[in-house]
Scaffold this motif. Structure first.
Motif, mmCIF file in Angstrom:
data_model
loop_
_atom_site.group_PDB
_atom_site.id
_atom_site.type_symbol
_atom_site.label_atom_id
_atom_site.label_comp_id
_atom_site.label_asym_id
_atom_site.label_seq_id
_atom_site.Cartn_x
_atom_site.Cartn_y
_atom_site.Cartn_z
ATOM 1 N N GLY A 342 0.813 -1.208 0.000
ATOM 2 C CA GLY A 342 0.000 0.000 0.000
ATOM 3 C C GLY A 342 0.844 1.253 0.000
ATOM 4 N N PHE A 343 0.515 2.213 -0.869
ATOM 5 C CA PHE A 343 1.195 3.499 -1.003
ATOM 6 C C PHE A 343 2.606 3.374 -1.586
ATOM 7 C CE2 PHE A 343 -1.681 3.601 2.641
ATOM 8 C CZ PHE A 343 -2.582 4.553 2.211
ATOM 9 N N ARG A 344 2.992 2.182 -2.004
ATOM 10 C CA ARG A 344 4.286 2.012 -2.674
ATOM 11 C C ARG A 344 4.086 1.716 -4.150
ATOM 12 N NH1 ARG A 344 9.652 0.944 -2.111
ATOM 13 N NH2 ARG A 344 9.541 1.214 0.143
ATOM 14 N N LEU A 345 3.299 0.685 -4.469
ATOM 15 C CA LEU A 345 3.143 0.296 -5.871
ATOM 16 C C LEU A 345 2.398 1.361 -6.676
ATOM 17 C CD1 LEU A 345 2.305 -3.519 -5.616
ATOM 18 C CD2 LEU A 345 4.522 -2.401 -5.922
ATOM 19 N N SER A 346 1.517 2.069 -6.016
ATOM 20 C CA SER A 346 0.797 3.174 -6.660
ATOM 21 C C SER A 346 0.083 3.960 -5.568
ATOM 22 C CB SER A 346 -0.215 2.652 -7.696
ATOM 23 O OG SER A 346 -1.363 2.110 -7.048
ATOM 24 N N TYR A 347 -0.535 5.044 -5.942
ATOM 25 C CA TYR A 347 -1.302 5.845 -4.974
ATOM 26 C C TYR A 347 -2.400 4.991 -4.351
ATOM 27 C CZ TYR A 347 -4.179 9.772 -3.272
ATOM 28 O OH TYR A 347 -4.902 10.654 -2.501
ATOM 29 N N GLN A 348 -2.970 4.095 -5.142
ATOM 30 C CA GLN A 348 -4.007 3.192 -4.638
ATOM 31 C C GLN A 348 -3.462 1.790 -4.378
ATOM 32 O OE1 GLN A 348 -6.851 4.022 -7.888
ATOM 33 N NE2 GLN A 348 -8.208 4.834 -6.300
ATOM 34 N N GLY A 349 -2.159 1.707 -4.173
ATOM 35 C CA GLY A 349 -1.559 0.437 -3.798
ATOM 36 C C GLY A 349 -1.682 -0.625 -4.875
ATOM 37 N N ALA A 350 -1.764 -1.878 -4.445
ATOM 38 C CA ALA A 350 -1.862 -2.988 -5.390
ATOM 39 C C ALA A 350 -3.195 -2.978 -6.126
ATOM 40 C CB ALA A 350 -1.679 -4.320 -4.665
ATOM 41 N N GLN A 351 -4.238 -2.457 -5.489
ATOM 42 C CA GLN A 351 -5.527 -2.363 -6.194
ATOM 43 C C GLN A 351 -5.374 -1.519 -7.450
ATOM 44 O OE1 GLN A 351 -9.410 -2.559 -3.695
ATOM 45 N NE2 GLN A 351 -8.133 -0.990 -2.730
ATOM 46 N N GLY A 352 -4.667 -0.415 -7.329
ATOM 47 C CA GLY A 352 -4.446 0.436 -8.492
ATOM 48 C C GLY A 352 -3.416 -0.133 -9.438
ATOM 49 N N TYR A 353 -2.380 -0.748 -8.896
ATOM 50 C CA TYR A 353 -1.284 -1.283 -9.701
ATOM 51 C C TYR A 353 -1.743 -2.428 -10.593
ATOM 52 C CZ TYR A 353 3.481 -3.058 -10.599
ATOM 53 O OH TYR A 353 4.652 -3.486 -11.170
ATOM 54 N N PHE A 354 -2.571 -3.325 -10.028
ATOM 55 C CA PHE A 354 -3.062 -4.470 -10.804
ATOM 56 C C PHE A 354 -4.469 -4.250 -11.368
ATOM 57 C CE2 PHE A 354 0.051 -6.563 -7.941
ATOM 58 C CZ PHE A 354 0.830 -7.179 -8.893
ATOM 59 N N GLY A 355 -5.126 -3.197 -10.932
ATOM 60 C CA GLY A 355 -6.470 -2.917 -11.439
ATOM 61 C C GLY A 355 -7.508 -3.905 -10.968
ATOM 62 N N VAL A 356 -7.387 -4.395 -9.735
ATOM 63 C CA VAL A 356 -8.318 -5.372 -9.172
ATOM 64 C C VAL A 356 -8.810 -4.865 -7.824
ATOM 65 C CG1 VAL A 356 -8.595 -7.740 -8.346
ATOM 66 C CG2 VAL A 356 -7.172 -7.275 -10.360
ATOM 67 N N LYS A 357 -10.123 -4.909 -7.599
ATOM 68 C CA LYS A 357 -10.718 -4.413 -6.372
ATOM 69 C C LYS A 357 -10.854 -5.530 -5.342
ATOM 70 C CE LYS A 357 -12.651 -1.050 -5.600
ATOM 71 N NZ LYS A 357 -12.188 0.107 -4.774
ATOM 72 N N ALA A 358 -10.613 -5.179 -4.082
ATOM 73 C CA ALA A 358 -10.791 -6.112 -2.972
ATOM 74 C C ALA A 358 -12.005 -5.703 -2.152
ATOM 75 C CB ALA A 358 -9.540 -6.134 -2.103
ATOM 76 N N ASP A 359 -12.478 -6.618 -1.290
ATOM 77 C CA ASP A 359 -13.598 -6.325 -0.387
ATOM 78 C C ASP A 359 -13.106 -5.694 0.912
ATOM 79 O OD1 ASP A 359 -15.505 -7.578 -2.144
ATOM 80 O OD2 ASP A 359 -14.724 -9.504 -1.458
ATOM 81 N N LEU A 360 -11.941 -6.153 1.359
ATOM 82 C CA LEU A 360 -11.286 -5.597 2.537
ATOM 83 C C LEU A 360 -9.816 -5.377 2.186
ATOM 84 C CD1 LEU A 360 -12.647 -7.945 5.374
ATOM 85 C CD2 LEU A 360 -13.330 -5.567 4.996
ATOM 86 N N VAL A 361 -9.243 -4.277 2.663
ATOM 87 C CA VAL A 361 -7.833 -3.977 2.419
ATOM 88 C C VAL A 361 -7.190 -3.601 3.751
ATOM 89 C CG1 VAL A 361 -6.180 -2.500 1.221
ATOM 90 C CG2 VAL A 361 -8.297 -3.156 0.086
ATOM 91 N N THR A 362 -6.027 -4.176 4.020
ATOM 92 C CA THR A 362 -5.292 -3.806 5.228
ATOM 93 C C THR A 362 -4.089 -2.946 4.857
ATOM 94 O OG1 THR A 362 -3.860 -5.776 5.194
ATOM 95 C CG2 THR A 362 -5.968 -5.953 6.344
ATOM 96 N N TYR A 363 -3.842 -1.926 5.677
ATOM 97 C CA TYR A 363 -2.702 -1.047 5.488
ATOM 98 C C TYR A 363 -1.871 -1.000 6.765
ATOM 99 C CZ TYR A 363 -5.305 0.823 1.449
ATOM 100 O OH TYR A 363 -5.989 0.961 0.266
ATOM 101 N N GLY A 364 -0.633 -0.515 6.632
ATOM 102 C CA GLY A 364 0.247 -0.360 7.790
ATOM 103 C C GLY A 364 1.492 0.384 7.379
ATOM 104 N N LYS A 365 2.546 0.230 8.186
ATOM 105 C CA LYS A 365 3.863 0.791 7.917
ATOM 106 C C LYS A 365 3.814 2.264 7.550
ATOM 107 C CE LYS A 365 5.818 -3.680 6.558
ATOM 108 N NZ LYS A 365 6.496 -3.970 7.827
#
Length: 573
Positions: A342-365
């Motif tokens: 999250g916040f590394r691969l893209s502004y929207q994290g892996a969801q944005g990087y791979f273009g796939v939506k999740a139901d729940l997303v965990t963030y940290g660091k």
């Protein structure tokens, strides 16, 4: 006759039901990765059987059957490297000695920087834990005054450079200083943070926690609570924090029977998701795209040169889309563990990087702007922790320090800052920038005829070794001696902050190449031109069997010049 027909009918139905159950169970078995990593219970049993053994002062330098002259060359080089490091890191070594007996993490990391048979002969100077008192840009300074380029980004916290986070912490503190450490009431900034996280994640609600591990625990608990199902699916090799509920293999002492570890990028896994009715959620760490079905590479397990990465963005994107579709069809909760991505691969994290939506997303660091943090973003119906028609049926989760004002303040500065044009520009160009940098460094390594190759996924880099060797783990110490600071897992994963300039990376490249030349000159990459990685693995296995069954030591094992004096200098180590 009628009674017989009824009995046959019942037996037939029972038989069909049993066959179906057996078939579904077989589907689950074949969907596991064939390695030990794919079989959690078996891996735990195997781990208990691995005996400890240690190479002595002779075999330490010749465990690959190197001739005596090469072993002597290595011994001399190790003394020189040790002396050089001791001169630079005297205070650090003293601190390491004082911390070893009172901080368990220090003992653990010091012992697992290299494969365990080599640890006892490894000088303290090489095992010393870094102790730092200053950072600036891409560098950190230890208590001996040495500045080194950071290659581990504080395990992923540092996405945009240490100056960026120090500013977040400083400005965030000013925003909340009037409230101080008041817990329970929320600081008003929390509303803005939540709205920004909802926009970034594309989800409805947010809950805050104190670590990524806690966030994952909460996401899994909510998935089970709302689906009424018992099991989660994780992919072979994936890391989701230290909680045993998502790490059923080695390192978990509790019997975990509600986790299915399935193969990544496998149609057999899709069939399991399509047929089983007990799966509450699929938990995905998008970083697995870098090395599907493998653990995060570490020098502690680098006994030969077979480290691999297999990143193919297009392939993994299609795979995640398949997972998304089957989860939607089957009512399975799809969780993205974006604590690292999250916040590394893209502004929207892996969801944005791979273009796939999740139901729940965990963030940290990195989300905490320099402070510890965990967060869960999710759809409204999955985030609810109680049932309207059953008020005592709860999914309880609280934490005293959740939403601490200091963290909320730094997070607010972080979220505002990354939405600005300069950071958005970094996001747009980061993937191509890092691909070009790694490609350029690989070209230099090839021109210098060094047995190394770098592989990357975005700004995450792994060092691959091209020549069969049992001593690749030594490279991390040559890197440190040249002014580079890898994490405790060594060359398995370089986590690069996105504020590295071309000049910064050129300096890192220069130091890496210099370290490789010194490693090569010291004889650690000696090779007889014939021995394969498979044969080197067999040597290690023979050594392990000899330790487990001493009576076989004369029949199996590595006889690496055990009676010859390698070098008097080696004895002093």
């Amino acid at each position: 006759m009628t009674e017989h027909l009824f009995l046959y009918l019942v037996l037939g139905v029972v038989g069909i039901w049993c066959l179906r159950r057996v078939f579904i169970r077989l589907q689950l078995s074949v969907a596991k990765h064939p390695s030990l990593r794919g079989h959690a219970k078996m891996s735990r049993r195997f781990a208990k059987l691995v005996p400890y053994f240690s190479y002595n002062k002779h075999t330490f330098f010749a465990s690959d059957m190197a001739p005596n002259r090469v072993a002597s060359q290595r011994a001399k080089a190790l003394v020189e490297l040790t002396n050089s490091i001791e001169m630079k890191y005297g205070k650090t070594m003293d601190y390491t000695r004082s911390l070893t007996e009172c901080i368990s993490d220090v003992r653990f990391t010091n012992n697992y920087r290299v494969p365990f048979p080599y640890r006892e002969q490894l000088p303290l100077a090489l095992k010393a834990t870094p102790v730092a008192d200053e950072s600036s840009g891409t560098k950190i300074k230890d208590i001996d005054g040495n500045w080194r380029h950071d290659l581990f980004a504080s395990y992923g916290v540092n996405v945009f450079g240490y100056d960026f986070y120090k500013a977040c912490m400083r400005e965030g503190s000013q925003l909340v200083e009037k409230l101080g450490p008041v817990l329970g009431p929320y600081h008003p900034l929390i509303k803005d943070n939540v709205e920004r996280l909802k926009e970034i994640s594309g989800l409805d609600e947010v809950s805050f926690h104190m670590s990524g591990t806690e966030a994952v625990m909460q996401a899994v608990r909510l998935a089970r609570y709302h689906t009424g199902k018992t099991h989660l699916v994780r992919f072979c090799g994936a890391y989701h924090g230290w909680w045993d509920g998502v790490q059923p293999g080695i390192g978990n002492q509790r019997k975990t029977n509600d986790v299915y570890t399935l193969a990544d990028l496998s149609e057999k896994t899709i069939r399991v998701l399509s047929t089983r009715n007990d799966i509450a959620c699929v938990l995905i760490n998008p970083m697995q795209a870098f090395h599907p079905n493998s653990d995060s590479p570490s020098d502690a397990t680098l006994i030969v040169s077979d480290r691999q990465t297999n990143f193919d963005k297009a392939v993994y994107t299609k795979w995640l889309q398949k997972i998304r579709n089957i989860c939607s069809e089957r009512g399975i909760v799809l969780i993205f563990d974006e604590v690292f991505t999250g916040f590394r691969l893209s502004y929207q994290g892996a969801q944005g990087y791979f273009g796939v939506k999740a139901d729940l997303v965990t963030y940290g660091k990195t989300l905490g702007g320099g402070y510890p943090i965990g967060a869960v973003c999710g759809l409204s119906h999955l985030m609810k922790r109680y049932r309207d028609n059953a008020p005592a049926d709860l999914s309880f989760a609280r934490g005293t320090f959740n939403s601490h004002p200091a963290v909320i303040g730094a997070m607010n500065v972080f979220l505002k800052r990354i939405a600005e044009d300069d950071i958005q520009c970094i996001y747009r160009n980061a993937e191509s920038v890092w691909n070009k940098r790694v490609q350029s460094l690989n070209t230099q390594l090839e021109q210098e005829n060094l047995p190394l190759k770098l592989s990357n996924m975005h700004s995450i880099i792994s060092v691959l070794y091209k020549k069969p060797s049992r001593y690749n783990w030594m490279f991390q110490f040559y890197l440190r001696a040249e002014g580079l600071e890898p994490g405790w897992i060594g060359t398995g994963r370089f986590i690069m902050s996105l504020d590295y300039s071309d000049d910064d990376f050129a300096e890192v490249s220069e130091k890496l190449i210099a370290a490789a030349h010194k490693m090569d000159a010291a004889g650690w990459w000696w090779h007889d031109g014939q021995t394969t990685n498979k044969q080197l693995k067999r040597m290690f296995l023979n050594d392990m069997l000899s330790a487990k069954f001493p009576k076989l030591a004369g029949l199996v094992g590595n006889k690496a010049n055990p009676e010859e004096d390698i070098n008097d200098q080696a004895v002093s180590l």
